[in-house]
Design an enzyme around this catalytic site. Structure first.
Site, short mmCIF file in Angstrom:
data_model
loop_
_atom_site.label_atom_id
_atom_site.label_comp_id
_atom_site.label_asym_id
_atom_site.label_seq_id
_atom_site.Cartn_x
_atom_site.Cartn_y
_atom_site.Cartn_z
N GLU A 138 0.80 -1.23 0.00
CA GLU A 138 0.00 0.00 0.00
C GLU A 138 0.83 1.27 0.00
OE1 GLU A 138 -3.18 -1.89 3.15
OE2 GLU A 138 -1.96 -0.17 3.67
N CYS A 188 2.96 8.39 2.33
CA CYS A 188 3.28 7.32 3.28
C CYS A 188 3.70 6.09 2.47
CB CYS A 188 2.04 7.07 4.13
SG CYS A 188 2.27 5.79 5.35
N CYS A 236 4.98 -7.84 7.56
CA CYS A 236 5.93 -7.41 8.60
C CYS A 236 6.25 -8.61 9.47
CB CYS A 236 5.28 -6.31 9.45
SG CYS A 236 6.42 -5.53 10.63
N CYS A 261 2.90 -6.24 16.27
CA CYS A 261 2.26 -5.28 17.17
C CYS A 261 0.76 -5.57 17.18
CB CYS A 261 2.56 -3.85 16.71
SG CYS A 261 4.33 -3.56 16.58
N CYS A 291 -1.88 -3.44 15.23
CA CYS A 291 -1.58 -3.10 13.83
C CYS A 291 -2.02 -4.21 12.91
CB CYS A 291 -0.07 -2.87 13.69
SG CYS A 291 0.45 -2.69 11.97
N CYS A 304 -3.22 1.69 8.07
CA CYS A 304 -2.21 0.65 7.87
C CYS A 304 -2.82 -0.73 7.66
CB CYS A 304 -1.33 0.65 9.12
SG CYS A 304 0.19 -0.25 8.98
#
Ligand code: SAH
Ligand code: SF4
Length: 419
Positions: free
Chosen positions: A122, A135, A142, A146, A149, A395
């Site tokens: 994205e 951004c 990832c 977290c 997220c 996100c």
């Protein structure tokens, strides 16, 4: 998603830094986007140009790529017409593929992009009165987890290459119409230029210039250090995209061993996803804290090369109801930032819920009270206004929404978006 083999994932809170070579292309051509000028020169020599030609052509090509944003050799008017097909046969000037492009009612734009080997990621553009911030993503997925997220629920598929990272900025310039038009001063210095265009040099933008970049899209940029560094050096190069390092911010969840190198070798502004001020809570919501604890992290911030009162470190703090948002937490945050004498500003981020998330956003009253305590401690603590909510511009969210759609639907939308 395509069936590229997944990268091995080394662990949940302590992954290894796994760089990957340039994505191989099926047609055997080499994508020049993302290569430093010296590599373009070498690659031209390897393809058969003599040293003098390779030097000249690489300089011209680099300028066309990053100053003018051309996407084909045919547009490179100071390169001999006969040479352009030769280049076209061997090289491409790639951009990430656009799967979906959306514009929010508040002007926020969001793109779902795809690598050549079929992985989605994205990019978001957020225009303001005084600036426009892009951004940018650094990884597909990832390795970190977290808990608030959405990207953290995805596996790391792979690191993005320098070309895929700088390509995001170039794609945004394409979409915003921000490449300079007209004759290049550069072209005049070459006697063998066989063509030229005679319009005025101008910048065209639809009212919102891309002025700032934040490495806050998908992924942990400091776990893809080399590629992020190489991409940002093209962005910051005065002969390249020429954006000042003062307008670029890299956000990390706290990869302490890479922070000093980030300051020294990249030199951009630092943002740290702090989100909690006690070991227990940070261990839970930002699990990398179990590896690199708060004290170590704050010390690395205090040592960050280039940080000063004029260039403060941003501490991001996501507001999670009844988790990290009490008055006591706010006081502790002020105490910690003072203890480490950090040139700091705090960015309070209202939690953006996603399907399946276990947290709620703190109430506006709570966020205000939290912010007031930090302000009273002498530290700026603005609340980030949620943007692009109508297009899921948070996100990791567009990617999920798009995965639910059929291929045909996505193709149709991509065709509409590009027309
Ligand atoms: N991996 C890096 C950069 C990408 S995340 C990092 O963690 O810093 C960019 C920012 O968005 C981080 O501060 C992250 O904590 C925040 N974020 C992620 N999911 C969020 C959500 N659902 N609501 C609000 N902020 C979120
Ligand atoms: Fe990864 Fe950053 Fe999301 Fe944590 S907040 S899971 S580090 S992208």
């Amino acid at each position: 998603m395509a069936d590229t083999p997944l990268m091995p994932i080394a662990g949940h809170s302590d992954p290894v830094t796994t760089a990957r070579d340039i994505t191989p292309r099926a047609d055997g051509r080499v994508d020049l986007i993302g290569l430093p000028p010296a590599d373009i020169r070498t690659i031209l020599e390897e393809a058969g140009l003599d040293a003098k030609q390779a030097k000249l052509r690489s300089k011209q090509i680099y300028h066309w790529l990053y100053h003018r944003g051309v996407t084909s050799f045919a547009e490179m008017t100071d390169i001999a017409k006969t040479m352009r097909p030769w280049l076209e046969e061997r090289f491409i000037l790639g951009r990430p593929n656009v799967v979906e492009a959306q514009v929010s009612s508040d002007g926020t734009r969001k793109w779902l992009l795809q690598t050549d080997d079929g992985h989605d990621f994205e990019m978001v553009f957020i225009p303001d009165e005084t600036r426009g911030t892009l951004c940018v993503s650094s990884q597909v997925g990832c390795t970190l987890n977290c808990t608030f997220c959405h990207t953290g629920t995805m596996r790391l598929v792979r690191n993005l290459t320098p070309g895929e990272i700088v390509g995001q900025v170039m794609l945004a310039r394409d979409a915003l119409g921000e490449w300079p038009k007209g004759k290049m001063d550069f072209a005049e210095t070459y006697a063998n230029a066989d063509d030229g265009e005679e319009s005025e040099t101008e910048y065209r933008a639809d009212g919102r210039l891309l002025t700032n970049i934040v490495m806050m899209g998908m992924g942990e940029p400091l776990y893809n250090f080399d590629n992020v560094r190489d991409a940002l050096s093209l962005v910051m190069d005065g002969e390249g995209l020429a954006l000042s390092k003062r307008r670029i911010t890299l956000s990390t969840s706290g990869v302490v061993p890479m922070m000093e190198r980030c300051g020294e070798e990249i030199g951009v502004n630092l943002a740290v996803s702090l989100h909690a001020v006690t070991k227990d809570i940070r261990d839970e919501i930002v699990p990398i804290n179990r590896k690199y604890g708060l004290e170590e992290l704050l010390q690395a911030c205090a040592d960050y090369p280039g940080a000063s009162n004029a260039r403060r470190i941003t501490f991001e703090y996501v507001m999670l109801k009844d988790k990290n948002d009490s008055d006591a937490h706010a006081h502790e945050l002020v105490r910690l930032l003072k203890e480490y004498k950090l040139p700091a500003k705090v960015n309070l981020i209202p939690f953006n819920p996603w399907p399946g998330s276990v947290y709620e956003c703190s109430t506006p009253e709570r966020i205000k009270a939290f912010s007031d305590i930090i302000f009273e401690g002498g530290i700026s603590a603005p609340v980030r206004t949620p943007r692009g909510r109508d297009i899921d511009a948070a996100c990791g969210q567009l990617k999920t929404a798009a995965q639910k759609k059929s291929r045909a639907e996505r193709d149709r939308e991509a065709a509409e978006a590009s027309s």
